[in-house]
Structure formats: C-alpha cells, structure tokens
Design a protein around this motif. Sequence first.
Motif, short mmCIF file in Angstrom:
data_model
loop_
_atom_site.label_atom_id
_atom_site.label_comp_id
_atom_site.label_asym_id
_atom_site.label_seq_id
_atom_site.Cartn_x
_atom_site.Cartn_y
_atom_site.Cartn_z
N ASP A 227 0.90 -1.34 0.11
CA ASP A 227 -0.02 0.03 -0.07
C ASP A 227 0.69 1.20 -0.06
O ASP A 227 0.31 2.41 0.21
N GLU A 228 2.07 1.24 0.07
CA GLU A 228 2.99 2.36 -0.05
C GLU A 228 3.71 2.63 -1.31
O GLU A 228 4.23 1.73 -1.92
N VAL A 229 3.56 3.60 -1.88
CA VAL A 229 4.26 4.20 -3.31
C VAL A 229 5.89 4.06 -3.01
O VAL A 229 6.29 4.64 -1.95
N VAL A 230 6.62 3.47 -3.82
CA VAL A 230 7.98 3.18 -3.75
C VAL A 230 8.53 4.50 -4.77
O VAL A 230 8.24 4.32 -5.75
N ARG A 231 9.56 5.03 -4.11
CA ARG A 231 10.04 6.24 -4.89
C ARG A 231 11.55 5.91 -5.11
O ARG A 231 11.98 6.42 -6.20
N GLY A 232 12.30 5.07 -4.54
CA GLY A 232 13.77 5.00 -4.35
C GLY A 232 14.45 6.18 -3.86
O GLY A 232 13.81 7.20 -3.42
N SER A 233 15.80 6.25 -3.88
CA SER A 233 16.44 7.03 -2.95
C SER A 233 16.44 8.60 -3.47
O SER A 233 16.61 9.32 -3.13
N SER A 234 16.17 8.62 -4.91
CA SER A 234 16.24 9.99 -5.40
C SER A 234 15.07 10.24 -6.16
O SER A 234 14.84 11.19 -6.91
N SER A 235 14.06 9.42 -5.86
CA SER A 235 12.67 9.67 -6.39
C SER A 235 12.62 9.15 -7.96
O SER A 235 11.75 9.86 -8.80
N ASN A 236 13.49 8.49 -8.43
CA ASN A 236 13.32 7.99 -9.79
C ASN A 236 13.26 6.44 -10.17
O ASN A 236 13.90 6.01 -10.89
N VAL A 237 12.67 5.91 -9.24
CA VAL A 237 12.43 4.33 -9.41
C VAL A 237 11.86 4.34 -10.69
O VAL A 237 10.99 5.26 -11.26
N GLY A 238 11.96 3.05 -11.29
CA GLY A 238 10.94 2.37 -12.33
C GLY A 238 11.67 2.74 -13.70
O GLY A 238 11.09 2.65 -14.71
N GLU A 239 12.91 2.99 -13.76
CA GLU A 239 13.83 3.36 -15.18
C GLU A 239 13.82 1.99 -15.66
O GLU A 239 14.94 1.18 -15.26
#
Length: 409
Positions: A227-239
């Motif tokens: 239920d939590e949005v994952v953003r990564g250490s610099s908010s650039n997750v998903g590349e």
Amino acid sequence: MVRRGTNLDRVGGFNDAVVLDAIRRSEQLSRVELAEATGLSGQAISNIARRLLDAGLVREAGRLRGAGLGKPRTLLELEPTGRYAVGVHLDPSVVTVVLLDLTGEVVARRPVDQYADDPGLLIDGIAKTIEEVIAEAGAPRDRVTGVGIAAPGPIDVERGVVVDPPNLSTWHLVPLRDELAERTGLPIVLDKDVTAAASAERWAGQGGSFVFFYLGTGVGAGLVIGDEVVRGSSSNVGEIGHVIVDPDGPLCYCGRRGCVGEASQPRYLVQQGVQAEVLADGIDLDDRQAVEAAFSRLCALAADGSAPARAIVTALAERIAKVVEDIANLLDLERVVFGGPHWEHLAPVLDTAVREALDGRFLLRAVHPFEVTGTTLGVDVGAIGAASLVLDRTFSPDPSLGLTLDGER
C-alpha cells in the motif's frame, strides 16, 4: 489500512488528517465509527469533526439508525468542493491538465494546445491551461491547494528540475517546479510520471502490491508495495527502459540493442508496420504527430484482425511480459496495471496477448494469483496521479507534508 490517531495533547493537525483520511477511505462514517477506526476518544472526534465542518472539508450526510434503540448517528462525508488540486501530465506525445475535487473526481480537463519543444513556451502553455481548467470548473482559487506535475525522468525532486528526459531532447536541467510556481502563484510538487500513475491507482483504492506499467513515448514502472508508493533514493524508481528483451532488436541511444524502451516506442512499431506493408511508406519518423497518427492506425488494424499488425503488437506483448515477469517474481507482486497515453490504443490486442505471454511465468502462482489489468482511470491517469500527490498532502498525517485547514503550508 486506516491510520490510527493519538490522544496526546497538541497533535490536532495530525489527528485531523487521520480523521479526514478515514472518512475518505470509507466515504461515510459516523463519529462513533470514526472513534473505532482511528482509536481516538469520542471527545477528540467531536472536536475534530467540528473543525473539519467549519473548514468546509466535510459535511453531514444524513443519519444512520442502528439496530438498537439508540440515537441515530449522523454520517460525515467529504465536501467535494472543500479543496481542489491541479494535475499536469507532461509526456512527449501529449500534455494534459486536470482539476480534481477533494474526493478525487475529475471536474475539468484540457490538453495543452500550445505544445512546443521549447521548455519556456510549453510552460507558458501549461500555466495558461491551468487557469482555464480552474475557471471552467468554477473553483474558488483560494481552495486550489496546489499543482502536481507528472514528468518523465530523470528528475531532481529536491530542486524541482527535469534533468534530461531521453524523449524531450531540448529539456536539459529545466527548473519546471519554480518556473510554473512563478507563473501561477500556486504551490507545486514534482514527481515522476510512472510514480504519479501508481499513486493514482492507489488513491483510487487499488492497494496491495503492484507494478504500474506505463506505456507512453517511453516505458516505465511505478511501484506500490504494501500500500505504499515506492520512490527510491532519489525519487527516480522505475527506469526499466534499458532492460534488454531482444538482442537483435533496434539500436538504442544507450548503444545497445533491444532495450524494451526503444522496442516499445511508437516510432519503432510504425517502422515495423511500414516494413510489413500494413502502413503506407513515406511516413516521416521524425515527425511526432505523423508517427502518432500512424501508430493509432496500426493499433486499429491489429484490433480489426489484420494478421501482420496483430503480429507486431503480439511481439510487443512478449517483450513487455518478459519485463513484468522479472519484476513480479523479484518483488512478489499481486498484479500489473497497464496504462499511459498509448495503452488505450494497444489494449484491444495487448491486454489478451500479455495475459497469454505471462501465463505460467509467475513462480508464486501456487501461493497466490497474479492479476493483469488495465487502469480504470483512462488516458488521464498520469495527470490524475499528479493531482493526487497534492491531495495526499491534504490527507497526510505527516506534519511535514500536511496542509493546514486554511490551505497554507
């Protein structure tokens, strides 16, 4: 999961947000039910309810009579016009602006007509369209809490900068947040397009653990886990664009062949359509509008049963399924949600093709199923997600994120 409040002194802002969020998730709750859901005392709930009613954030919605002979309970629900949030989706193929009310409903939307490769001109067009959607909805400006922007990565969230998106060649270190704030006078929050899209699905009630597979001019993956949005250490997750799915595929700008991002681009699919003689020769692959039109034609032909066109889309499904399979197995996800500007065109064929390509590949299927779905939010999922980032701050019990009742930070 409903957040729990605390009965300690001087935490009114936190508890107000907890109660507001509980009402949003359940649509309607009585004060007794709110106390049970949040763990707050009856007196605390009464005080908070009074503040929220006075602030115009909630309203009374009739009475619920229980099974006993007790006094009927007054239900509380969100006041849709209590607050508004603007969402902007920046994609190389389309730029859209939406306005959401406090319940998350779209009350106005417009594409940005003044589309331009020049960042300054495009930001001017976005600012103008923001004013137009606010006016169209008749929303009091003092109730517009802010603007969320969903932009292609990489981004620098701390500085509010769009760094060097591969499909926006003229956008180099563009201070989009500050430029738009200067033009509109509104608070601005910037996030990645795929993260915003995943946030939109979560906001719409799609919790749990899933990957949002974004299909636009490029591809990306937004993640929600527990239920939590994952953003990564610099908010650039998903590349995920450089995951190799076809070693003999098209040459990517990174120097390798067969990256899923390059092999999923409308430009490449149109080129395949021309080679298969299902699209007319002579399409200018450097003309974005011409490519979009030809891509729509290719998808329509595939949906209508053209064997060569279907073969192109089915091959795309195989490439996408390979990436989804790896992500789902690595993170033990429950589903994949497809969306983005190009999903609507591809869905009639791609939906079934991906399901078939993924069949049997999820290694934990004996423990729980893996679901393949399309977004229920349509082509505006990115813009809706951007606006939901602003609304999240309204409902957040985190003091560093929450908005006060007068709309000021």
